[in-house]
Design a protein around this motif. Structure first.
Motif, PDB file in Angstrom:
ATOM      1  N   VAL A  49     -15.682  -3.150 -59.877  1.00  0.00           N
ATOM      2  CA  VAL A  49     -14.309  -3.251 -60.361  1.00  0.00           C
ATOM      3  C   VAL A  49     -14.069  -4.643 -60.935  1.00  0.00           C
ATOM      4  O   VAL A  49     -14.417  -5.644 -60.308  1.00  0.00           O
ATOM      5  CB  VAL A  49     -13.303  -2.979 -59.211  1.00  0.00           C
ATOM      6  CG1 VAL A  49     -11.867  -3.128 -59.710  1.00  0.00           C
ATOM      7  CG2 VAL A  49     -13.525  -1.594 -58.608  1.00  0.00           C
ATOM      8  N   ASP A  50     -13.486  -4.707 -62.129  1.00  0.00           N
ATOM      9  CA  ASP A  50     -13.032  -5.977 -62.678  1.00  0.00           C
ATOM     10  C   ASP A  50     -11.670  -5.769 -63.344  1.00  0.00           C
ATOM     11  O   ASP A  50     -11.147  -4.645 -63.346  1.00  0.00           O
ATOM     12  CB  ASP A  50     -14.066  -6.599 -63.626  1.00  0.00           C
ATOM     13  CG  ASP A  50     -14.503  -5.667 -64.733  1.00  0.00           C
ATOM     14  OD1 ASP A  50     -13.974  -5.803 -65.833  1.00  0.00           O
ATOM     15  OD2 ASP A  50     -15.380  -4.792 -64.496  1.00  0.00           O
ATOM     16  N   PHE A  51     -11.101  -6.821 -63.923  1.00  0.00           N
ATOM     17  CA  PHE A  51      -9.679  -6.792 -64.255  1.00  0.00           C
ATOM     18  C   PHE A  51      -9.403  -7.361 -65.644  1.00  0.00           C
ATOM     19  O   PHE A  51     -10.149  -8.200 -66.142  1.00  0.00           O
ATOM     20  CB  PHE A  51      -8.891  -7.589 -63.207  1.00  0.00           C
ATOM     21  CG  PHE A  51      -9.210  -7.165 -61.807  1.00  0.00           C
ATOM     22  CD1 PHE A  51      -8.575  -6.084 -61.227  1.00  0.00           C
ATOM     23  CD2 PHE A  51     -10.191  -7.829 -61.074  1.00  0.00           C
ATOM     24  CE1 PHE A  51      -8.898  -5.676 -59.947  1.00  0.00           C
ATOM     25  CE2 PHE A  51     -10.519  -7.431 -59.789  1.00  0.00           C
ATOM     26  CZ  PHE A  51      -9.868  -6.342 -59.223  1.00  0.00           C
ATOM     27  N   VAL A  52      -8.301  -6.877 -66.238  1.00  0.00           N
ATOM     28  CA  VAL A  52      -7.872  -7.323 -67.560  1.00  0.00           C
ATOM     29  C   VAL A  52      -6.407  -7.748 -67.460  1.00  0.00           C
ATOM     30  O   VAL A  52      -5.562  -6.976 -66.980  1.00  0.00           O
ATOM     31  CB  VAL A  52      -8.007  -6.206 -68.609  1.00  0.00           C
ATOM     32  CG1 VAL A  52      -7.531  -6.693 -69.969  1.00  0.00           C
ATOM     33  CG2 VAL A  52      -9.440  -5.696 -68.679  1.00  0.00           C
ATOM     34  N   THR A  53      -6.089  -8.949 -67.917  1.00  0.00           N
ATOM     35  CA  THR A  53      -4.699  -9.423 -67.901  1.00  0.00           C
ATOM     36  C   THR A  53      -3.845  -8.590 -68.854  1.00  0.00           C
ATOM     37  O   THR A  53      -4.215  -8.359 -70.002  1.00  0.00           O
ATOM     38  CB  THR A  53      -4.631 -10.898 -68.327  1.00  0.00           C
ATOM     39  OG1 THR A  53      -5.392 -11.677 -67.406  1.00  0.00           O
ATOM     40  CG2 THR A  53      -3.201 -11.402 -68.356  1.00  0.00           C
TER      41      THR A  53
END
Length: 533
Positions: free
Chosen positions: A112-116
């Motif tokens: 899992v990773d994230f995007v602003t």
């Protein structure tokens, strides 16, 4: 709430609540049916939160009462809000961890990773779930604002993700029915500044406590116009403290206590409060009613609704506005001529931009009513997503993703679970229907004193009502009802009977009798007392 499962690993995305519609009388919240998660509790690896709004974090305390979630990852603002919720519910949970846009979490099969993203609350993110069968991107709530108060959405990371390949996109559908693009927060800043510049009287601003960027706007506008701020409403106080803690608002001295405002001129004061949706117990509603202990409206006050009505709340808001007008107070609301609010959700052109950036193979519109999901699906077709690759689903529907594609694959238990006070799931449709009936037609209670030996009534039935008629003003009607009940009871006592049958017979015969006399059908509650003489 979205559940992603691969093999023996489950991750959960968001755990929010719905606020009840008007017909759900006495219900505080509506939460998810988590039967499936209970069955697979040992496979749950983590709960990930996109941002700190109630419809994304409000169900966490209820979830934790039933399932041992190993770890909750959330952005900093959401973590602070969740901690407040856990404290209010007296729940101890130690594994609440902060992520940011650079964080990455790896499990055996999933990562899992994230995007602003840009939304009305700081620390909003889209979530990328990388699986052996392809990437999934959940946008969370978002809009595209090129001049936001906080950080700009990470267009580069989104475009890169689209180039890498996204198998499935789940995208926010809230404003899919609204054409064009949403207005920038910077426009709201200008509109608020105009209101403050135009008036030298006391200004009262009502907005969503969860809209921390808007609160930041208001603080900066007040500083520019040399006004101090008094806050009212518990959720507004909490939002203020979180904003100060995270340096979103740097000048703590701009906030004063209510008693300090007495020493200031009217043009040096701004009241920031809850109640922009006409909630009956919120600060603004009590101010409008004249029941607030510390604030009394005067004719030269200015009231600003820096919000738009949530569907279903318009009537409540209009009632509050009318009460304010009756006191001779000027009211500003969001209109085409006064941009004192903008949505935190993407309009149609922004939704198309997200589809073009991500270029998903399959599309799943989420977060909206059916008509919104359907319109978002139409927008996806316009953006060259094949119609057969778009899924407009109901709660509980399952998508099965393999290396070869995605298809719908059955259902899991799903439905609305009602929270009523401290009770979760104990209230069903029967109770809700009874509450509706009582709210519409009231309740009628019949007290009977019966001698079990002689099988006779000792005294005439005693009838009392609530929400049906006033007994003292409807004596002739009550007498007719007493005579009818006496007839029903005497006929039943001559036969072999039990008390349950007798109660049912009274309800069965009295209901149409009352309806013929009054046109109403109150809930009838017979109470039988044995008196052995």
């Amino acid at each position: 709430m979205y559940v992603i499962e691969h093999g023996n690993e489950i991750i959960i995305i968001d755990a929010g609540v719905l606020f009840p519609e008007d017909h759900l009388l006495g219900i505080d919240y509506v939460i998810q049916d988590i039967t499936y998660l209970k069955q697979k509790a040992n496979n749950i690896k983590a709960l990930f939160i996109t941002h700190g709004h109630e419809d994304h974090i409000g169900g966490i305390t209820f979830l934790l009462q039933h399932i041992d979630v190993p770890v909750i990852y959330a952005p900093q603002i959401a973590v602070d809000l969740i901690k407040n919720k856990l404290k209010d519910r007296n729940i101890r949970y130690k594994n609440l961890k902060v992520y940011d846009s650079k964080s990455e979490f790896k499990f055996r099969n999933l990562s899992v990773d994230f995007v602003t993203t840009t939304h009305s609350i700081p620390d909003s993110h889209g979530i990328v779930v990388r699986t052996p069968n392809g990437n999934i991107f959940i946008t969370g709530d978002f809009k595209f604002d090129l001049t936001p108060i906080g950080p700009v959405a990470d267009f580069h990371k989104m475009a890169k993700l689209g180039t890498e390949g996204v198998k499935l996109l789940l995208s926010d559908s809230t404003n899919s029915l609204t054409e064009g693009s949403s207005k920038s927060e910077s426009i709201v800043d200008e509109a608020l500044n105009d209101v403050f510049a135009k008036h030298n009287s006391r200004i009262i601003v009502a907005t969503f406590a969860s809209n921390i960027y808007r609160i930041k706007h208001i603080v900066e506008t007040c500083r520019k116009h040399n006004r101090k701020i008094v806050t009212f409403g518990r959720s507004m106080e909490n939002a203020k403290e979180i904003a100060l803690k995270n340096n979103l608002i740097e000048d703590k001295t701009i906030f004063i206590e209510a008693n300090e405002a007495k020493d200031l001129k009217k043009n040096e004061i701004c009241i920031l409060c809850t109640g922009s949706q006409g909630e009956p117990l919120a600060a603004l509603s009590r101010i409008a009613d004249g029941s607030h202990r510390q604030i009394e409206l005067v004719p030269d006050d200015i009231v600003v609704f820096s919000s738009s009505p949530i569907p279903g709340n318009k009537a409540s808001i209009n009632r509050v506005i009318n009460k304010i007008y009756l006191k001779g107070v000027k009211v500003y609301t969001n209109t085409e001529l006064s941009d004192i609010h903008t949505s935190g959700h993407a309009n149609q052109e922004e939704l198309k931009l997200m589809l073009r950036l991500i270029k998903p193979e399959y599309f799943f519109p989420v977060h909206g009513e059916y008509r919104m999901l359907k319109q978002h699906a139409n927008l996806a077709v316009d953006c060259d997503i094949p119609k057969e690759n778009i899924f407009v689903l109901e709660n509980g529907d399952v998508l099965e993703m393999s290396k070869h594609g995605i298809k719908q694959a059955g259902r899991v238990p799903a439905g609305d679970v009602y929270v009523d006070g401290s009770r979760i799931g104990d209230i069903g449709s029967v109770v809700i229907n009874d509450r509706k009936l009582m709210s519409r037609d009231g309740i009628l209670v019949v007290f009977l004193n019966i001698n079990p030996y002689t099988k006779s009534l000792l005294i005439k039935p005693n009838i009392t009502t609530r929400g049906f008629v006033l007994v003292n003003e409807n004596i002739s009607l009550i007498q007719k009802l007493e005579e009818k009940v006496t007839q029903i009871v005497n006929n039943s006592l001559r036969k072999n009977y039990n008390y349950l049958d007798l109660k049912n017979q009274i309800i069965l015969e009295l209901n149409p009798f009352i309806n013929n006399l009054t046109g109403r059908r109150p809930i009838i509650l017979p109470v039988i007392m044995e008196v052995k003489k």
